[in-house]
Write an enzyme that holds these catalytic residues in place. Sequence first.
Site, mmCIF file in Angstrom:
data_model
loop_
_atom_site.group_PDB
_atom_site.id
_atom_site.type_symbol
_atom_site.label_atom_id
_atom_site.label_comp_id
_atom_site.label_asym_id
_atom_site.label_seq_id
_atom_site.Cartn_x
_atom_site.Cartn_y
_atom_site.Cartn_z
ATOM 1 N N HIS A 89 -4.692 -13.287 0.193
ATOM 2 C CA HIS A 89 -3.314 -13.092 0.661
ATOM 3 C C HIS A 89 -3.020 -14.161 1.707
ATOM 4 O O HIS A 89 -3.850 -14.404 2.602
ATOM 5 C CB HIS A 89 -3.133 -11.732 1.345
ATOM 6 C CG HIS A 89 -3.305 -10.553 0.432
ATOM 7 N ND1 HIS A 89 -2.424 -10.254 -0.587
ATOM 8 C CD2 HIS A 89 -4.241 -9.581 0.408
ATOM 9 C CE1 HIS A 89 -2.824 -9.145 -1.197
ATOM 10 N NE2 HIS A 89 -3.932 -8.728 -0.634
ATOM 11 N N HIS A 91 -12.291 -4.788 1.180
ATOM 12 C CA HIS A 91 -11.981 -3.569 1.897
ATOM 13 C C HIS A 91 -12.176 -2.300 1.053
ATOM 14 O O HIS A 91 -11.837 -1.201 1.502
ATOM 15 C CB HIS A 91 -10.565 -3.727 2.457
ATOM 16 C CG HIS A 91 -9.422 -2.974 1.919
ATOM 17 N ND1 HIS A 91 -8.602 -3.310 0.884
ATOM 18 C CD2 HIS A 91 -8.961 -1.824 2.390
ATOM 19 C CE1 HIS A 91 -7.674 -2.435 0.736
ATOM 20 N NE2 HIS A 91 -7.844 -1.522 1.626
ATOM 21 N N HIS A 119 -12.394 -8.036 -6.425
ATOM 22 C CA HIS A 119 -11.895 -6.751 -5.894
ATOM 23 C C HIS A 119 -11.047 -6.059 -6.950
ATOM 24 O O HIS A 119 -10.255 -6.702 -7.640
ATOM 25 C CB HIS A 119 -11.074 -7.066 -4.636
ATOM 26 C CG HIS A 119 -10.521 -5.907 -3.899
ATOM 27 N ND1 HIS A 119 -11.043 -4.634 -3.974
ATOM 28 C CD2 HIS A 119 -9.471 -5.814 -3.020
ATOM 29 C CE1 HIS A 119 -10.332 -3.825 -3.183
ATOM 30 N NE2 HIS A 119 -9.369 -4.519 -2.616
ATOM 31 N N GLU A 177 -8.692 -3.650 -6.481
ATOM 32 C CA GLU A 177 -7.340 -3.178 -6.143
ATOM 33 C C GLU A 177 -6.287 -3.949 -6.939
ATOM 34 O O GLU A 177 -6.399 -5.150 -7.177
ATOM 35 C CB GLU A 177 -7.093 -3.295 -4.628
ATOM 36 C CG GLU A 177 -5.911 -2.458 -4.190
ATOM 37 C CD GLU A 177 -5.853 -2.203 -2.679
ATOM 38 O OE1 GLU A 177 -6.664 -2.775 -1.929
ATOM 39 O OE2 GLU A 177 -4.981 -1.411 -2.272
ATOM 40 N N TYR A 231 -2.474 -7.722 9.889
ATOM 41 C CA TYR A 231 -3.263 -7.458 8.680
ATOM 42 C C TYR A 231 -4.584 -6.778 9.048
ATOM 43 O O TYR A 231 -4.970 -5.766 8.464
ATOM 44 C CB TYR A 231 -3.500 -8.803 7.997
ATOM 45 C CG TYR A 231 -4.204 -8.772 6.671
ATOM 46 C CD1 TYR A 231 -3.477 -8.817 5.480
ATOM 47 C CD2 TYR A 231 -5.595 -8.738 6.591
ATOM 48 C CE1 TYR A 231 -4.120 -8.818 4.254
ATOM 49 C CE2 TYR A 231 -6.237 -8.734 5.379
ATOM 50 C CZ TYR A 231 -5.510 -8.777 4.213
ATOM 51 O OH TYR A 231 -6.150 -8.776 3.000
ATOM 52 N N HIS A 289 0.852 -1.205 0.000
ATOM 53 C CA HIS A 289 0.000 0.000 0.000
ATOM 54 C C HIS A 289 0.878 1.243 0.000
ATOM 55 O O HIS A 289 0.773 2.080 0.903
ATOM 56 C CB HIS A 289 -0.873 0.054 1.264
ATOM 57 C CG HIS A 289 -2.184 -0.658 1.122
ATOM 58 N ND1 HIS A 289 -3.008 -0.859 2.197
ATOM 59 C CD2 HIS A 289 -2.828 -1.168 0.067
ATOM 60 C CE1 HIS A 289 -4.095 -1.492 1.804
ATOM 61 N NE2 HIS A 289 -4.012 -1.694 0.504
ATOM 62 N N ASP A 344 -9.803 -10.043 0.308
ATOM 63 C CA ASP A 344 -8.924 -9.475 1.333
ATOM 64 C C ASP A 344 -9.239 -9.969 2.752
ATOM 65 O O ASP A 344 -8.343 -10.000 3.604
ATOM 66 C CB ASP A 344 -9.039 -7.943 1.336
ATOM 67 C CG ASP A 344 -8.113 -7.288 0.317
ATOM 68 O OD1 ASP A 344 -7.102 -7.906 -0.044
ATOM 69 O OD2 ASP A 344 -8.420 -6.172 -0.114
ATOM 70 N N ASP A 404 -3.447 -5.255 -6.587
ATOM 71 C CA ASP A 404 -2.772 -6.497 -6.172
ATOM 72 C C ASP A 404 -3.590 -7.734 -6.561
ATOM 73 O O ASP A 404 -3.060 -8.846 -6.563
ATOM 74 C CB ASP A 404 -2.453 -6.491 -4.668
ATOM 75 C CG ASP A 404 -3.625 -6.134 -3.783
ATOM 76 O OD1 ASP A 404 -4.503 -5.371 -4.223
ATOM 77 O OD2 ASP A 404 -3.661 -6.612 -2.632
#
Length: 397
Positions: A226, A146, A80, A82, A193, A24, A165, A84
């Site tokens: 993750h 998230h 998601h 994002e 996390y 991040h 996430d 990653d």
Amino acid sequence: MPSLEILPGIYAVGVVDWNMRSFHGHTYTTKRGTSYNSYLIVDDKIALIDTVYGPFTEELIQNIQKIIPLEKISYVIANHVETDHSGALPALMKLCPNAQVLGTAKCREGLYKNYYCDWNFKEVKTGDSVSLGKKTLSFIEAPMIHWPDSMFTYCPQESLLMPNDAFGQHLASSFIFTDEVDPCVLWDEAAKYYANILWPLGAIISKKIAEIQKLGIPIKVIAPSHGLIWRKNPMEIVAKYLSWANNEVKPKAVIVYETMWGSTEKMARKIAQGIIDSGIEVKLFDINNADRTEVIKEMLDSRFFIFGSSTHDNGMLPSMAGFLEFMRGLAPKNRFACAFGSFGWAGGAVKDIEKIINASGIPLSLLGLGIKYRPDENELAACLEFGKNIVKADKVN
Ligand code: FEO
């Protein structure tokens, strides 16, 4: 995460990022690396659940090609937006142009604004499902877990939840399941996390968990995007999330300070002693020698926050200001906080810190303690008493 059949016809095809140290941007130190998990479900139709961070696109493609030709993929589930988890999408979609991308309405919007793509996209909502043949995938919108676009995917035939996430850990490993690694490391990373990514979203998380419990769906395996997969007692991490989301704390104090010439540090150590003498666990950090990600993790289960800074230019020192700005965003509940610090001719740091404590909505346990120049024996005794009073004030409240 090595490519492996984790359940009949379901393969882990994601990648391990052994070298990621700043996640991040620089908001999260990942000293144990991370992984970007992606799952391939091979049935009459083939679905890929999430992709990986862009620099690992080739590795993802090779992992999939070991199992099936890419053009056979019918559905790419984008849980998601994002990067990653979606970074490999543009290259992947060129290799399976007939695949349909499934995600929430916010996901459609987010993917477009990230990649300006023109994929065959189907919006899905909670309760929607898609049949692959023998297996089905159903979807549960999970906004703000998230990001607004976030979604969980569930495979009822295997009682498998893929919550992206949620329930993850930034932990690079050659193993694939949580029960294969050192539990101390695992839980340390799971807490870190949650504390650094999900803490402000606790109310949303507990509501979502209640909603899923109400659906009554069995969950035997939780495969996050993750870290490692929870197959042995997966509800243990769910219970832990509920405890964190409900701001359950223990008798523990975290002291974080920044010092110019050592006086504020002397105060910190005496305040710590006062708290320890009251029978409470203490963790103490000089913010300039501490890893902020670790400090935030220690705060996750702590009842007391004590922040200190020397005064400089009528305010607090800059590393402490940066730390407190991050802490304010976590919106902690069910805590007490207070401030301390030394000053030369005009104070200011203690008031600055108290302003941020107030803005965070944390009640002050005591009015701040400021000491001019170097603390003498009487003033050090006052610091010891201050530490004891922090604990006493909680008993009164
Ligand atoms: Fe792992 Fe919100 O991305």
